[in-house]
Design a protein around this motif. Structure first.
Motif, PDB file in Angstrom:
ATOM      1  N   ALA A  22      -0.023   7.397 -15.530  1.00  7.01           N
ATOM      2  CA  ALA A  22       0.473   6.832 -14.277  1.00  7.01           C
ATOM      3  C   ALA A  22       0.998   5.422 -14.511  1.00  7.01           C
ATOM      4  O   ALA A  22       0.316   4.585 -15.114  1.00  7.01           O
ATOM      5  CB  ALA A  22      -0.640   6.816 -13.240  1.00  7.01           C
ATOM      6  N   ARG A  60       7.167  17.236 -15.307  1.00  6.38           N
ATOM      7  CA  ARG A  60       6.746  17.331 -13.913  1.00  6.38           C
ATOM      8  C   ARG A  60       7.195  18.649 -13.283  1.00  6.38           C
ATOM      9  O   ARG A  60       6.451  19.278 -12.529  1.00  6.38           O
ATOM     10  CB  ARG A  60       7.302  16.159 -13.106  1.00  6.38           C
ATOM     11  N   HIS A  90       1.594  17.384 -11.276  1.00 11.04           N
ATOM     12  CA  HIS A  90       0.554  16.476 -10.773  1.00 11.04           C
ATOM     13  C   HIS A  90       0.125  16.836  -9.356  1.00 11.04           C
ATOM     14  O   HIS A  90      -0.643  16.091  -8.735  1.00 11.04           O
ATOM     15  CB  HIS A  90       1.055  15.030 -10.804  1.00 11.04           C
TER      16      HIS A  90
END
Length: 524
Positions: free
Chosen positions: A119, A397, A298
């Motif tokens: 992150a 992602r 995520h």
């Protein structure tokens, strides 16, 4: 007959006019093409400026379909972090960064990938520049990292609620990590940054637009009117002409009154005009704010930028009823689908509404998009931020299946759709030659990188159309996008043929001449 103001000779012109595909001479009077070939030569008079291009290839003037020139001039200054590959690179760049007014250190172009899948936080800022006010924009333009001192100066001590999809990222204890997602959150810190004078902004804008003209651009679609852009364009023209012709689309954000952007329509100067409205349906994949039909790795990406998507539908249809063009930022598949559903059965009165970016698109949505009459506006040059092996943050992602749908330019063209190409500068280079080359190569020109989704590569002609005839179609211009008598005199002359020459060579080929509405803005 009245002599021409400008006569271009010694060229082979790709006119993109089916009735007259080529020409060897072009006569210009005022801002119009008045004759071609022999008829053009006959208009040479004592006061005619004659430019012999020595065999260069001339095309209709290139138009960048999506750009933010003032945003780039105003905010993408300070430490250039575009070359940083990891946090060690960031540490070295920050250690050498020179503080500006009030001790601020600002930077731009930071790649999400430098965090190695973790992150993004301000930990590296506190390590290298403890106690200093630091504000770093990530390359996507939709996120930034602020130091603890920068957050303190902005009065940001915890989470905030915003009308739009925006977030001050906080840890489990409610303490800000430094990551600011989307415009409203970034604005909290931007509001306390040192201001830049209008004189400096005009100088930066002149430098940027002149640089664009040198790459062959004659015009651009400006996708914001932030930071007093309209006033700055007007003040610029008090002392000279803008090097590019600009078509401006102010933002309509959640909670705003549609009447406010309607009132701006038709405002104009000599070489700029407000002729559209810009919406956001989502954010970016890397920031976790793209609106996806299934969560990213995520577990994020399942919300729209408009917290009430029905409110977007109402606003965009209201503008369509008023015969105002809308352009909507939609990166994720759910965002694109919603825009299509909002506009596919609306009476547009001939206005061509647009969807911007479309970074990942289900195959079955392509024909529906085309049938709807919506124009796709894409930036395949952004694929340069991804990797063919899906090891980058964008691909990770999304997952392999959705990453395989990256920038489906060829699918849209093969389905009969209109496709506008652009750079989204300052997110990616404004060099029009690179934009054209990337659309054909699906990789950065001059490299041996593996192409990203190579089956989506455009032909040389398709790429050229994306910055000429398709751009004109999208804007409803019936007198642009071709080299033809009576059309606007927008011309770009290449040292080689932009359609047939190898794309790697095109990216480095000199631009011999740029003419925007009859005005010579660059010559080599």
């Amino acid at each position: 007959m009245t002599p021409a103001d400008l006569l271009v000779v010694g060229t082979t012109a790709r006119t993109l006019d089916p009735a007259r595909p080529t020409a060897t001479a072009i006569a210009v009077a005022g801002d119009r093409i008045v004759a071609l070939d022999g008829e053009a030569l006959a208009l040479r008079g004592a006061g005619t400026e004659v430019i012999d291009l020595g065999g260069a290839v001339t095309t209709p003037g290139l138009v960048d379909g999506h750009m933010h020139p003032l945003f780039g001039a105003a905010t993408f200054h300070g430490a250039d972090l575009t070359s940083c590959l990891d946090l060690d690179d960031v540490r070295r760049m920050l250690a050498d960064a020179a503080p500006g007014e009030d001790g601020w250190i600002v930077g731009w172009g930071l790649d999400h990938n430098v965090f190695g899948g973790g992150a993004p936080t301000n930990a590296v800022l506190e390590e290298v520049l403890p106690g200093r006010p630091v504000f770093l924009r990530l390359y996507d333009g939709h996120s930034a990292i602020a130091s603890t001192e920068a957050l303190r100066r902005a009065g940001v001590t915890g989470p905030r609620h915003f009308e739009q999809r925006s977030e001050v990222i906080c840890d489990r204890a409610g303490v800000p990590t430094g990551m600011l997602l989307e415009h409203a959150a970034m604005e909290l810190v931007q509001a306390v940054l040192p201001t830049v004078s209008d004189a400096v902004l005009r100088d930066r804008l002149r430098e940027a637009l002149s640089g664009m003209a040198a790459t062959g651009l004659t015009g651009g679609c400006v996708m914001d009117a932030e930071a007093g852009a309209l006033e700055l364009f007007a003040s610029y023209e008090e002392n000279g002409d803008l090097p590019l012709r600009l078509r401006v689309a102010p933002w309509c954000m959640p909670g705003a009154e549609v009447g406010e952007v309607l009132d701006l329509q038709g405002r104009r100067g000599r070489r700029w005009s407000v002729e559209a409205v810009k919406f956001f349906m989502d954010g970016t994949v890397e920031g976790g704010t793209a609106w996806l039909e299934h969560p990213d790795c995520h577990g994020t990406g399942t919300e729209a930028f408009w917290r009430d998507p029905a409110a977007y539908t109402k606003a965009v249809q209201q503008l369509a009823d008023a015969r105002v063009q809308t352009v909507t930022h939609a990166i994720g598949d759910a965002a694109v689908r919603h825009v299509v559903e909002a506009l596919e059965h609306v009476d547009t009165g001939g206005v061509r509404h647009r969807i911007e970016h479309l970074e990942t698109l289900p195959w079955e949505l392509v024909p529906r998009l085309v049938r709807s009459g919506l124009v796709a506006s894409m930036q395949p040059v952004h694929a340069g931020f991804t990797k063919a092996d899906h090891s980058d943050e964008w691909s990770t992602r999304l997952g392999a299946e959705r990453a395989d749908r990256a920038w489906v330019c060829r699918d849209i063209r093969d389905a009969g759709g209109y496709l506008v190409l652009g750079s989204d500068w300052p997110i990616a280079t404004y060099d029009a030659r690179t934009v054209l080359a990337h659309a054909r190569l699906r990789r950065a020109p001059g490299t041996t990188d593996a192409p990203v989704a190579p089956e989506q590569a455009l032909t040389g002609l398709m790429a050229l159309e994306g910055m000429t005839s398709h751009a004109a179609y999208a804007d409803g211009a019936t007198d642009a996008g071709r080299i033809a008598v009576g059309y606007r005199a927008d011309l770009t002359s290449f040292a080689l043929d932009p359609v047939e020459a190898p794309a790697d060579e095109l990216a480095e080929a000199p631009i011999r001449l740029t003419v925007s509405s009859g005005m010579v803005t660059h010559r080599d």
